[in-house]
Design a protein around this motif. Structure first.
Motif, PDB file in Angstrom:
ATOM      1  N   GLY A  40      -8.844  17.081 -24.360  1.00 48.85           N
ATOM      2  CA  GLY A  40      -8.583  16.402 -23.100  1.00 48.85           C
ATOM      3  C   GLY A  40      -8.712  14.900 -23.266  1.00 48.85           C
ATOM      4  N   ASN A  41      -9.449  14.261 -22.357  1.00 49.11           N
ATOM      5  CA  ASN A  41      -9.689  12.825 -22.481  1.00 49.11           C
ATOM      6  C   ASN A  41     -11.188  12.588 -22.600  1.00 49.11           C
ATOM      7  OD1 ASN A  41     -10.030  10.004 -22.083  1.00 49.11           O
ATOM      8  ND2 ASN A  41      -7.989   9.921 -21.180  1.00 49.11           N
ATOM      9  N   TRP A  42     -11.647  12.438 -23.837  1.00 44.61           N
ATOM     10  CA  TRP A  42     -13.087  12.261 -24.086  1.00 44.61           C
ATOM     11  C   TRP A  42     -13.591  10.910 -23.592  1.00 44.61           C
ATOM     12  CZ3 TRP A  42      -9.291  13.367 -27.575  1.00 44.61           C
ATOM     13  CH2 TRP A  42      -8.832  12.324 -28.388  1.00 44.61           C
ATOM     14  N   VAL A  60     -12.831   9.665 -20.623  1.00 45.98           N
ATOM     15  CA  VAL A  60     -13.201   9.944 -19.235  1.00 45.98           C
ATOM     16  C   VAL A  60     -14.552  10.643 -19.201  1.00 45.98           C
ATOM     17  CG1 VAL A  60     -12.581  11.277 -17.171  1.00 45.98           C
ATOM     18  CG2 VAL A  60     -10.834   9.968 -18.395  1.00 45.98           C
ATOM     19  N   LEU A  61     -14.795  11.531 -20.147  1.00 42.40           N
ATOM     20  CA  LEU A  61     -16.110  12.180 -20.244  1.00 42.40           C
ATOM     21  C   LEU A  61     -17.198  11.136 -20.474  1.00 42.40           C
ATOM     22  CD1 LEU A  61     -17.826  14.801 -20.470  1.00 42.40           C
ATOM     23  CD2 LEU A  61     -17.389  14.706 -22.940  1.00 42.40           C
ATOM     24  N   ASN A  62     -16.954  10.190 -21.386  1.00 42.83           N
ATOM     25  CA  ASN A  62     -17.911   9.114 -21.642  1.00 42.83           C
ATOM     26  C   ASN A  62     -18.149   8.296 -20.371  1.00 42.83           C
ATOM     27  OD1 ASN A  62     -19.301   7.003 -23.575  1.00 42.83           O
ATOM     28  ND2 ASN A  62     -17.818   5.844 -22.396  1.00 42.83           N
ATOM     29  N   PHE A  63     -17.081   8.006 -19.643  1.00 43.54           N
ATOM     30  CA  PHE A  63     -17.194   7.249 -18.384  1.00 43.54           C
ATOM     31  C   PHE A  63     -18.139   7.958 -17.430  1.00 43.54           C
ATOM     32  CE2 PHE A  63     -16.034   6.629 -13.992  1.00 43.54           C
ATOM     33  CZ  PHE A  63     -15.852   5.265 -13.865  1.00 43.54           C
ATOM     34  N   TRP A  64     -17.920   9.251 -17.226  1.00 38.89           N
ATOM     35  CA  TRP A  64     -18.735   9.992 -16.261  1.00 38.89           C
ATOM     36  C   TRP A  64     -20.180  10.105 -16.725  1.00 38.89           C
ATOM     37  CZ3 TRP A  64     -21.890  14.202 -15.806  1.00 38.89           C
ATOM     38  CH2 TRP A  64     -22.188  14.611 -14.498  1.00 38.89           C
ATOM     39  N   LEU A  65     -20.385  10.459 -17.982  1.00 42.89           N
ATOM     40  CA  LEU A  65     -21.751  10.617 -18.485  1.00 42.89           C
ATOM     41  C   LEU A  65     -22.543   9.316 -18.366  1.00 42.89           C
ATOM     42  CD1 LEU A  65     -21.151  12.826 -21.648  1.00 42.89           C
ATOM     43  CD2 LEU A  65     -22.695  13.390 -19.753  1.00 42.89           C
ATOM     44  N   SER A  66     -21.933   8.216 -18.806  1.00 44.61           N
ATOM     45  CA  SER A  66     -22.668   6.955 -18.802  1.00 44.61           C
ATOM     46  C   SER A  66     -22.851   6.405 -17.398  1.00 44.61           C
ATOM     47  CB  SER A  66     -21.958   5.919 -19.681  1.00 44.61           C
ATOM     48  OG  SER A  66     -20.621   5.714 -19.268  1.00 44.61           O
ATOM     49  N   GLY A  67     -22.077   6.892 -16.433  1.00 44.19           N
ATOM     50  CA  GLY A  67     -22.241   6.463 -15.057  1.00 44.19           C
ATOM     51  C   GLY A  67     -23.260   7.277 -14.283  1.00 44.19           C
ATOM     52  N   HIS A  68     -23.651   8.445 -14.833  1.00 46.65           N
ATOM     53  CA  HIS A  68     -24.560   9.336 -14.115  1.00 46.65           C
ATOM     54  C   HIS A  68     -25.876   9.596 -14.842  1.00 46.65           C
ATOM     55  CE1 HIS A  68     -20.715  10.116 -12.101  1.00 46.65           C
ATOM     56  NE2 HIS A  68     -21.418  10.565 -11.086  1.00 46.65           N
ATOM     57  N   PHE A  69     -25.950   9.262 -16.119  1.00 46.86           N
ATOM     58  CA  PHE A  69     -27.165   9.501 -16.898  1.00 46.86           C
ATOM     59  C   PHE A  69     -27.370   8.344 -17.872  1.00 46.86           C
ATOM     60  CE2 PHE A  69     -25.488  13.669 -15.819  1.00 46.86           C
ATOM     61  CZ  PHE A  69     -26.623  14.360 -15.381  1.00 46.86           C
ATOM     62  N   VAL A 124     -16.461  18.463 -22.036  1.00 49.35           N
ATOM     63  CA  VAL A 124     -15.066  18.028 -22.166  1.00 49.35           C
ATOM     64  C   VAL A 124     -14.547  17.586 -20.805  1.00 49.35           C
ATOM     65  CG1 VAL A 124     -14.532  19.558 -24.122  1.00 49.35           C
ATOM     66  CG2 VAL A 124     -14.152  20.352 -21.775  1.00 49.35           C
ATOM     67  N   ALA A 125     -13.559  16.711 -20.829  1.00 46.72           N
ATOM     68  CA  ALA A 125     -12.825  16.338 -19.618  1.00 46.72           C
ATOM     69  C   ALA A 125     -11.429  16.928 -19.740  1.00 46.72           C
ATOM     70  CB  ALA A 125     -12.769  14.820 -19.451  1.00 46.72           C
ATOM     71  N   ARG A 126     -11.193  18.032 -19.068  1.00 48.85           N
ATOM     72  CA  ARG A 126      -9.906  18.741 -19.155  1.00 48.85           C
ATOM     73  C   ARG A 126      -8.906  18.077 -18.217  1.00 48.85           C
ATOM     74  NH1 ARG A 126      -7.461  23.406 -16.664  1.00 48.85           N
ATOM     75  NH2 ARG A 126      -9.252  23.581 -15.255  1.00 48.85           N
ATOM     76  N   PHE A 129      -8.826  14.972 -13.693  1.00 46.49           N
ATOM     77  CA  PHE A 129      -9.578  15.671 -14.738  1.00 46.49           C
ATOM     78  C   PHE A 129     -10.648  16.553 -14.108  1.00 46.49           C
ATOM     79  CE2 PHE A 129      -8.190  11.521 -16.110  1.00 46.49           C
ATOM     80  CZ  PHE A 129      -7.522  11.795 -17.293  1.00 46.49           C
ATOM     81  N   GLU A 130     -10.959  17.617 -14.804  1.00 41.92           N
ATOM     82  CA  GLU A 130     -12.122  18.435 -14.468  1.00 41.92           C
ATOM     83  C   GLU A 130     -13.066  18.402 -15.661  1.00 41.92           C
ATOM     84  OE1 GLU A 130     -11.137  22.375 -13.274  1.00 41.92           O
ATOM     85  OE2 GLU A 130     -10.187  21.740 -11.387  1.00 41.92           O
ATOM     86  N   ILE A 131     -14.308  18.043 -15.403  1.00 41.51           N
ATOM     87  CA  ILE A 131     -15.296  17.996 -16.472  1.00 41.51           C
ATOM     88  C   ILE A 131     -15.992  19.347 -16.554  1.00 41.51           C
ATOM     89  CG2 ILE A 131     -17.501  16.964 -17.165  1.00 41.51           C
ATOM     90  CD1 ILE A 131     -16.420  14.293 -16.210  1.00 41.51           C
TER      91      ILE A 131
END
Length: 307
Positions: free
Chosen positions: A127-129, A131-140, A234-236, A243-245
Motif C-alpha cells: 500500500g502506502n507505507w 501514510v502509515l508513517n504519517f498516522w503512527l507519528s501523529g498518534h504515538f 499497513v496502509a491499504r 486508505f484503511e490502516i
C-alpha cells in the motif's frame, strides 16, 4: 561535474513534481496511476521481469494470464505510491488525516502502551507505507530507521516529510539500534521494514511463501531486551478514495529467541499483510537475491539465479 549537475537537476525535478502533486485529489492521482502503470509495465523491463518472476515463485498454482494481470495491477499500485509521496509528505496534514478512512486493530497498540510495553510495528512495502508513517507519528511517539536516498539532494525533502508529524528518524547502524531500544523501553512505538534483504551476517534464511529468503534478525534481539509487543502495520489503498490502516497481531513465532524461528514468524507476518490485497505489495523488490548452498558441508553464499 556534469554528473553532479545532472543529479542535482534530477533531484529538483523530482522535488518539484512531489510538490505539484501534493495538492491533488487522491482520485486524480489514482487516475494518473492507471494511465502510467501500464506504461511502467511495458517499458520498465527490470520492474516487469522481477515482478513476474516473484509472482511465479509465490503463486505457482495461478495461471500465467492471472499472474500477468496481477503484475500489471501491482505496478499500477507502485506507481500510485510514488505519485502519492508528495501528498503524504507535503499535503496539508488535515487532508492526509481525512484520507485515512478507518483504522483496524488500533487496540493492539493501545493495550501494549497501557501495559507499559513498547510496540514494534512491522511495516512491509505494501500500500502506502508513508501514510502509515504519517498516522503512527501523529498518534504515538514513533521512531524509525532511515537510510538516506541515493540522490543526496532529496534527503532534506524526504526527511522533512517523514518527520513533520513528530517521527524520530535514526540511522541504520548500531547507534540507530540503540535509539530503537531506548524508545521501546520508554513504551513508545518503533517501525521496522521486515521485507528488506539485510547484508550478509545480519540475517538468516527463513521461508517466504515456501522459498528460503534471507531475513533480518534484528527483531528477536529487540524483543528479548524489551518484551515489546509486535504487530504488523499497513496502509491499504482504497483506490481514488483514501486508505484503511490495518494493525494485525503478529505471528507468535516472532518472539522466539531462536533467530530462524523468529525470522520465519516475520515472513509469515508479511504474508498475512499481502493477503489483504496481493496487488498492493511491491513485488519488484528482489526478495530472493541471496541463497545458501551446501558444498561439502560449508555454506557457500551465492547470488540467487532467478535474477
Amino acid at each position: 561535474m556534469a554528473e553532479t549537475r545532472s543529479t542535482s537537476l534530477q533531484a529538483r525535478a523530482i522535488g518539484t513534481l512531489w510538490k505539484a502533486l501534493a495538492g491533488r485529489r487522491l482520485g486524480t492521482l489514482w487516475r494518473l496511476s492507471r494511465l502510467a502503470g501500464p506504461l511502467v509495465h511495458r517499458f520498465s523491463r527490470r520492474e516487469r521481469e522481477v515482478t513476474e518472476i516473484n509472482l511465479a515463485e509465490v503463486y505457482p498454482a495461478r495461471s500465467a494470464a492471472e499472474r500477468r494481470r496481477l503484475a500489471r495491477e501491482s505496478l499500477t499500485h507502485s506507481t500510485a505510491t510514488m505519485l502519492e509521496l508528495g501528498f503524504a509528505w507535503m499535503g496539508a496534514p488535515e487532508r492526509v488525516e481525512a484520507s485515512i478512512l478507518e483504522v483496524h486493530g488500533r487496540e493492539l497498540l493501545d493495550e501494549a502502551r497501557a501495559e507499559g510495553r513498547g510496540v514494534i510495528v512491522l511495516a512491509p512495502h505494501f500500500g502506502n507505507w508513508e501514510v502509515l508513517n504519517f498516522w503512527l507519528s501523529g498518534h504515538f511517539p514513533f521512531t524509525a530507521m532511515y537510510e538516506p536516498p541515493k540522490i543526496a539532494e532529496l534527503d532534506p525533502v524526504i526527511r522533512r516529510g517523514r518527520e513533520r508529524m513528530g517521527a524520530s528518524l535514526v540511522p541504520t547502524n548500531p547507534r540507530g539500534v540503540a535509539a530503537l531500544l531506548k524508545a521501546l523501553k520508554r513504551s513508545e512505538a518503533i517501525g521496522i521494514l521486515p521485507d528488506q534483504e539485510p547484508d550478509w551476517g545480519s540475517g538468516v534464511f527463513a521461508p517466504f511463501f515456501g522459498r528460503p529468503a534471507y531475513t533480518a534478525t534484528l527483531l528477536p534481539k529487540l524483543v528479548a531486551r524489551t518484551e515489546a509487543r509486535v504487530v504488523t502495520g499497513v496502509a491499504r489503498r482504497i483506490p481514488g478514495r483514501g486508505f484503511e490502516i490495518h494493525f494485525l497481531a503478529a505471528d507468535e513465532r516472532v518472539c522466539s529467541p531462536d533467530e530462524a524461528e523468529s525470522a520465519t514468524g516475520v515472513n509469515a507476518c508479511v504474508e498475512a499483510a499481502i493477503a489483504l490485497d496481493p496487488a498492493q505489495y511491491q513485488w519488484e523488490y528482489k526478495r530472493y537475491r541471496k541463497v545458501v548452498e551446501e558444498q561439502e558441508g560449508v555454506p557457500n553464499h551465492q547470488a540467487f539465479r532467478l535474477y
